[in-house]
Design a protein around this motif. Structure first.
Motif, PDB file in Angstrom:
ATOM      1  N   ASP A   1       0.810  -1.211   0.000  1.00 44.77           N
ATOM      2  CA  ASP A   1       0.000   0.000   0.000  1.00 44.77           C
ATOM      3  C   ASP A   1       0.849   1.269   0.000  1.00 44.77           C
ATOM      4  OD1 ASP A   1       0.945   0.115   2.576  1.00 44.77           O
ATOM      5  OD2 ASP A   1      -1.019  -0.043   3.536  1.00 44.77           O
TER       6      ASP A   1
ATOM      7  N   THR B   1      -2.945   9.472  -0.740  1.00 47.65           N
ATOM      8  CA  THR B   1      -2.426   8.304  -0.030  1.00 47.65           C
ATOM      9  C   THR B   1      -1.030   7.996  -0.531  1.00 47.65           C
ATOM     10  OG1 THR B   1      -2.917   6.021   0.609  1.00 47.65           O
ATOM     11  CG2 THR B   1      -3.297   6.596  -1.684  1.00 47.65           C
ATOM     12  N   ASN B   2      -0.360   7.092   0.150  1.00 44.66           N
ATOM     13  CA  ASN B   2       0.959   6.663  -0.288  1.00 44.66           C
ATOM     14  C   ASN B   2       0.829   5.699  -1.454  1.00 44.66           C
ATOM     15  OD1 ASN B   2       2.323   8.129   1.712  1.00 44.66           O
ATOM     16  ND2 ASN B   2       2.057   6.462   3.200  1.00 44.66           N
TER      17      ASN B   2
ATOM     18  N   THR C   1      -0.982   1.141  -5.824  1.00 42.02           N
ATOM     19  CA  THR C   1      -1.180   1.060  -4.378  1.00 42.02           C
ATOM     20  C   THR C   1      -2.331   0.105  -4.085  1.00 42.02           C
ATOM     21  OG1 THR C   1      -1.409   2.332  -2.331  1.00 42.02           O
ATOM     22  CG2 THR C   1      -2.790   2.993  -4.188  1.00 42.02           C
TER      23      THR C   1
END
Length: 629
Positions: free
Chosen positions: A247, A273-274, A405
Motif C-alpha cells: 500500500d 495516499t501513499n 497502491t
C-alpha cells in the motif's frame, strides 16, 4: 407378458448391468422425439447412439469438490448425459427393477438370449430376453424417453440405480422476497465461467459474450446476471480472506529491481495516499520490478485487486503455476490496449483500454487463466480442468512507468464485480432508457429475426433489479434514477422498437425477444416483472409507472400461464401459436427456472393459479403427467 428395462450404464469408467424398471406390454411408447439408431449387435458392427446433450444457460459450470458448499472451484465444460456430472444434482429418484427374478435366474443358471426390438416399425435396437422378460438397454431408454440415471453407492457399500425424469433442480425461496435481498438462486450462478463468455473485459470488468458473435460483445442480460450473482454471493457467503501486499506505507513488499528499474514510495496528492511509483523497461522480457509471491501465504486467494495509474505502454504481469500431471507455467499480462484477449504461446494478454488516470483493477486469476487457455488450442490441452488447488501465484511484475497502491489478494471480491456491472449499466444506458443488444438475433431464420440494436424486456428487468440493489447498498441516487428511466421501453410497442406486445384479448406482454410476430417467452417475461416489482417496492414513488406496468403484466401472466403447460412439462414460448411451427418445449433447466420464478411470485401474490402451477410443474419433474381422457 411384462417387459423389464435392463440397461448398461457407463458412469466414469464403471460399466454396470442392472435391472431398473418394469414396463408392461399394455403401455405403448410415444412417437420418438429423435431419430433412432440401431444398437450394437453381438456379432455385427457397433453403431453408437447419439446421446442428447443438455446445457444450462442460466446455471453454472462451477462444481464444488466434495459436494459441499464452500468447496473447491473447478471450471470445466458441463454436458448433461447418462451418468454425466449434472446427474449429481438430481433431487428426486425412483427405484425399480425386479431383483428377485434376477436372483432366480442366477440360482437356476438361466441365461439371457439376444432379441431385436423393433421400435414402431421405424428402427431396431438389440435387447435381451428370458422366458418372461425382455430387457432393453438403458442408453436407448435415456434417448427415447428423455430420462436419466446413474449407479450410486450407498453408505453400506451396496449399489443402487438412481432413475430421474429430469436433470435439473428446483430452488425454493429461503424467505420473503425483498428488492434488496438475494435474487432467486443467483448465488449459485458463475456467469464468468460459462462457455459462452469469452472472458471478463479488462476495460470495464464485465463479461464479454460469444453467444451470437464469436468475437465477443457486451450483452446486458449477461452483465446484469454477473452483477446479481456477485451481490447474492456477498450476502450469502462468509467474509472473504484477504491479504494486503503493498500500500506504499504500512505494508511494503520486497520488490526486486532489475536493470534500469527503480521503485519509490511517495505520497500522491491526487489520491491522497501513499503509492509505489515505478519506472522499468516496458517489455516484460527485459525484466521490471518483480515481487515474488511463492513464500506469501496466498493459497486459494486468487483474486487480485489494485489501484493503478499507467503511463504510455506501461503494464503489469502475473506469473502462475498450474500443477497437474506436470507443472505448467503461464504469464498473464494486463496491458494498455483495446484488444479484448490474445494468447501467444504461454502468454495471455488482456487489454485494459487506453484510458488515463487512476483506476481500480480487479481480476480473478483463475478465470483469466481458464478463459485464456480455452481460447488457445495448445493451452486447452494442458489446462483441461483448472481448479484453485492446482493454481499457484509465482510473481507479480511491473513494466514501464506508473504508480500502484492497495495491492491485495483475496479469496473473492464480490462487491467489486457487483459495482463493475452496476457502473457499466450507468455508463451505457441510452436516451431510450435501455441497453440495446449490439448483434443480430435469428430466433427462426427467415421468420423471426432481430437486427442489431434491439432491446430486451429481460435485460431491462434484470438491469433494474441490479440497479435497485446498487442504490440500496451505496445510497447513490444515480442507480435509482437509471432504474426509473429503464421503464420507458415497456410502454413502447415492439413494432416501434420497444418491448411491449399484446396477446389476443388485449393481454399485455413484455418481450425478451421483440420479434414480429411475437414469441411470448415465459422466463424472460417473468424476469421483467421482477425488475418492475423491485422498482415499485423500493422507490415507493407512485409517480413512476413501474407499479402499473407490474400489475398489467401479472394480470396477463395469470391468464396465459396455462397455455405453457404441456401436461408433462412446460413450453419455453408460444411460437407454435404465432408462427405455426412445432411447439418449443422448455428443457428441464428452463423448466426449473419457470418453477423457481413462480415460487418467488407466489410469495408476493397469493393467487392460486401461480402456486398450483408451480406445484404441478414440480410434479412433472418426478414423472407425473396430467390425466388423459
Amino acid at each position: 407378458m411384462r417387459v423389464t428395462v435392463r440397461g448398461v450404464l457407463v458412469g466414469g469408467s464403471v460399466g454396470v448391468l442392472l435391472t431398473t424398471v418394469l414396463l408392461w406390454s399394455q403401455c405403448r411408447p410415444p412417437a420418438p422425439h429423435l431419430p433412432m439408431h440401431q444398437a450394437a449387435h453381438a456379432h455385427g458392427t457397433k453403431q453408437q447412439q447419439q446421446q442428447q446433450l443438455h446445457r444450462s444457460p442460466l446455471q453454472t459450470s462451477r462444481h464444488q469438490a466434495g459436494g459441499a458448499v464452500g468447496g473447491e472451484d473447478t471450471y470445466v465444460e458441463v454436458e448433461y448425459s447418462v451418468g454425466g456430472a449434472a446427474d449429481a444434482h438430481h433431487n428426486h429418484h425412483h427405484e425399480g427393477g425386479d431383483g428377485a427374478s434376477s436372483e432366480g435366474r442366477a440360482a437356476t443358471g438361466e441365461r439371457l438370449s439376444e432379441i431385436p426390438c423393433v421400435i414402431n416399425h421405424e428402427s431396431e435396437v438389440m435387447c435381451k430376453r428370458d422366458q418372461n422378460d425382455v430387457y432393453i438397454p438403458f442408453s436407448f431408454i435415456h434417448n427415447y424417453f428423455e430420462v436419466y440415471g446413474r449407479v450410486e453407492q450407498k453408505p453400506d457399500g451396496t449399489e443402487v440405480f438412481e432413475w430421474s425424469h429430469s436433470y435439473s433442480r428446483v430452488y425454493n425461496p429461503q424467505g420473503p422476497y425483498t428488492p434488496t435481498g438475494t435474487f432467486l438462486n443467483f448465488e449459485l450462478y458463475n456467469v464468468e465461467a460459462r462457455e459462452r463468455v469469452k472472458c471478463i473485459s479488462g476495460t470495464e470488468g464485465v463479461p464479454m459474450s460469444t453467444q451470437w458473435q464469436s468475437s465477443g460483445y457486451t450483452y446486458p442480460i449477461q452483465i446484469a446476471q454477473f452483477g446479481l450473482s456477485h451481490y447474492c454471493k456477498h450476502l450469502t457467503e462468509s467474509s472473504p480472506k484477504r491479504i494486503m501486499i503493498e500500500d506504499g506505507g504500512e505494508h511494503q513488499a520486497s520488490w526486486l529491481e532489475g536493470v534500469n528499474t527503480k521503485v519509490l514510495r511517495v505520497a500522491d496528492p491526487m489520491v491522497h495516499t501513499n503509492v509505489l511509483k515505478f519506472k522499468a523497461p516496458e517489455s516484460s522480457s527485459k525484466g521490471g520490478a518483480i515481487l515474488h509471491l511463492a513464500k506469501i501465504p496466498t493459497q486459494n486467494m486468487l483474486v487480485l485487486s489494485l489501484n493503478l495509474l499507467l503511463h504510455g505502454n506501461a503494464s503489469f504481469s502475473v506469473t502462475v503455476e498450474f500443477q497437474d500431471k506436470k507443472t505448467e507455467v503461464v504469464t498473464i499480462h494486463y496491458i494498455r490496449s483495446e484488444k479484448i484477449l490474445q494468447v501467444l504461446d504461454r502468454h495471455i494478454y488482456y487489454g485494459l483500454g487506453e484510458q488515463t488516470g487512476w483506476r481500480t483493477v480487479t481480476r480473478n486469476l483463475l478465470i483469466d487463466v481458464h478463459k485464456g487457455a480455452t481460447s488457445s488450442p495448445s493451452l486447452r490441452k494442458k489446462f483441461k480442468k483448472v481448479s484453485r488447488s492446482k493454481l499457484t501465484i509465482v510473481s507479480l511484475s511491473l513494466h514501464g512507468e506508473g504508480s500502484v497502491t492497495n495491492i491485495t489478494l483475496a479469496s473473492a471480491e464480490h462487491l467489486h464485480h457487483f459495482y463493475d456491472a452496476a457502473n457499466w449499466l450507468l455508463k451505457h444506458q441510452d436516451e431510450q432508457g435501455g441497453w440495446s443488444i449490439p448483434v443480430p438475433r435469428k430466433v427462426i431464420s427467415g421468420v423471426l429475426e432481430l437486427g442489431a440494436g434491439w432491446y430486451s424486456a429481460m435485460a431491462q428487468g434484470q438491469a433494474m433489479s441490479l440497479l435497485i440493489r446498487a442504490a440500496h447498498h451505496s445510497g447513490d441516487s444515480r442507480y435509482l434514477k437509471a432504474a426509473v428511466r429503464a421503464t420507458s421501453l415497456f410502454s413502447v410497442n415492439a413494432t416501434r422498437g420497444g418491448v411491449r406486445t399484446y396477446f389476443p384479448g388485449g393481454y399485455v406482454w413484455y418481450e425478451e425477444y421483440p420479434t414480429n410476430p411475437s414469441l411470448f417467452v415465459l422466463n424472460g417475461f417473468i424476469y421483467s416483472l421482477l425488475g418492475l416489482y423491485d422498482l415499485k417496492e423500493f422507490s415507493g414513488d407512485s409517480s413512476n409507472i413501474s407499479g402499473d406496468l407490474f400489475e398489467d403484466g401479472m394480470r396477463s401472466l395469470k391468464r396465459l400461464l396455462p397455455l405453457y403447460d404441456t401436461g408433462w412439462g412446460s413450453l419455453y414460448d408460444l411460437r407454435h401459436f404465432t408462427t405455426h411451427v412445432p411447439p418449443n418445449r422448455a428443457r428441464w433447466d428452463y423448466h426449473t427456472t419457470h418453477i423457481t420464478q413462480l415460487l418467488l411470485l407466489a410469495s408476493i401474490d397469493t393467487d392460486p393459479v401461480i402456486s398450483s402451477t408451480a406445484q404441478r410443474w414440480k410434479d412433472y419433474m418426478n414423472g407425473h403427467r396430467s390425466k388423459h381422457n
